[in-house]
Write a protein that holds these residues in place. Structure first.
Motif, mmCIF file in Angstrom:
data_model
loop_
_atom_site.group_PDB
_atom_site.id
_atom_site.type_symbol
_atom_site.label_atom_id
_atom_site.label_comp_id
_atom_site.label_asym_id
_atom_site.label_seq_id
_atom_site.Cartn_x
_atom_site.Cartn_y
_atom_site.Cartn_z
ATOM 1 N N ARG A 9 -7.246 14.010 -1.700
ATOM 2 C CA ARG A 9 -5.789 14.222 -2.395
ATOM 3 C C ARG A 9 -5.608 12.837 -3.366
ATOM 4 O O ARG A 9 -4.576 12.987 -3.985
ATOM 5 N N LEU A 21 -1.681 7.986 -10.411
ATOM 6 C CA LEU A 21 -0.423 8.705 -10.027
ATOM 7 C C LEU A 21 -0.366 9.249 -8.590
ATOM 8 O O LEU A 21 0.527 8.994 -7.778
ATOM 9 N N ARG A 22 -1.621 9.832 -8.197
ATOM 10 C CA ARG A 22 -1.721 10.181 -6.582
ATOM 11 C C ARG A 22 -1.535 9.000 -5.818
ATOM 12 O O ARG A 22 -0.927 9.127 -4.501
ATOM 13 N N ALA A 24 -0.312 6.085 -6.145
ATOM 14 C CA ALA A 24 0.982 5.664 -6.182
ATOM 15 C C ALA A 24 1.840 6.459 -5.378
ATOM 16 O O ALA A 24 2.711 5.833 -4.587
ATOM 17 N N ALA A 25 1.815 7.700 -5.442
ATOM 18 C CA ALA A 25 2.747 8.628 -4.752
ATOM 19 C C ALA A 25 2.203 8.534 -3.065
ATOM 20 O O ALA A 25 3.378 8.533 -2.314
ATOM 21 N N ALA A 26 1.150 8.328 -2.817
ATOM 22 C CA ALA A 26 0.624 8.144 -1.296
ATOM 23 C C ALA A 26 0.984 7.007 -0.766
ATOM 24 O O ALA A 26 1.408 6.885 0.361
ATOM 25 N N GLY A 28 3.865 5.613 -1.987
ATOM 26 C CA GLY A 28 5.224 5.675 -1.824
ATOM 27 C C GLY A 28 5.815 4.481 -2.932
ATOM 28 O O GLY A 28 6.760 4.138 -2.496
ATOM 29 N N SER A 30 6.481 3.392 -7.139
ATOM 30 C CA SER A 30 6.578 3.845 -8.362
ATOM 31 C C SER A 30 5.240 3.315 -9.274
ATOM 32 O O SER A 30 4.399 2.587 -8.839
ATOM 33 N N VAL A 31 5.203 4.020 -10.197
ATOM 34 C CA VAL A 31 3.865 3.862 -11.182
ATOM 35 C C VAL A 31 3.862 2.291 -11.691
ATOM 36 O O VAL A 31 3.029 1.758 -11.738
ATOM 37 N N ARG A 46 -0.492 5.875 -17.003
ATOM 38 C CA ARG A 46 0.084 7.295 -17.200
ATOM 39 C C ARG A 46 -0.661 7.824 -18.150
ATOM 40 O O ARG A 46 -0.988 9.131 -18.130
ATOM 41 N N GLU A 76 0.268 11.851 6.973
ATOM 42 C CA GLU A 76 0.809 11.244 5.900
ATOM 43 C C GLU A 76 1.863 10.292 6.202
ATOM 44 O O GLU A 76 2.230 9.382 5.753
ATOM 45 N N ARG A 80 2.420 6.357 5.913
ATOM 46 C CA ARG A 80 3.578 5.719 4.909
ATOM 47 C C ARG A 80 4.457 4.740 5.808
ATOM 48 O O ARG A 80 4.509 3.649 5.561
#
Length: 115
Positions: A9, A21-22, A24-26, A28, A30-31, A46, A76, A80
């Motif tokens: 993932r 980006l994945r 960063a999302a995992a 929690g 920001s980029v 980006r 997940e 987090r």
């Protein structure tokens, strides 16, 4: 890659490289926050989120996420929650250069070599 962790993932489906980006999302975050942790700028992330130049810096973050998620049996949300506890790994990961140290500490626990 050395631990054979389940991190699909966190990877780009085509290149199979870690995708910022994945990650960063995992985490929690920001980029922009991840860019600061990686010592690069948000635009670079980006523009090429799975760039070969980022792979070495993304590795500790991807490994930490994969080991924590393995520990929490793929949950997940629990991963987090663990990351954002006060004085938890995410705080330490915000300090440039700390990710490899945190990765080694978590790997020791994950492998049963430490606490």
């Amino acid at each position: 890659d050395a631990f054979d962790l389940r991190d699909e993932r966190l990877r780009d489906p085509e290149s199979r490289r870690w995708h910022a980006l994945r990650i960063a999302a995992a985490l929690g975050v920001s980029v922009a926050d991840l860019a600061g942790m990686l010592g690069t700028n948000e635009h670079a992330i980006r523009q090429t989120p799975d760039g070969t130049d980022l792979q070495g810096r993304l590795a500790p973050f991807a490994n930490i996420l994969a080991m924590a998620q393995d520990y929490y049996l793929g949950d997940e949300n629990r991963t987090r929650e663990w990351l954002i506890q006060p004085q938890a790994p995410l705080d330490a990961l915000r300090i440039p250069g700390r990710a490899p140290v945190i990765e080694q500490w978590i790997a020791g626990i994950w492998l049963g070599d430490g606490e």
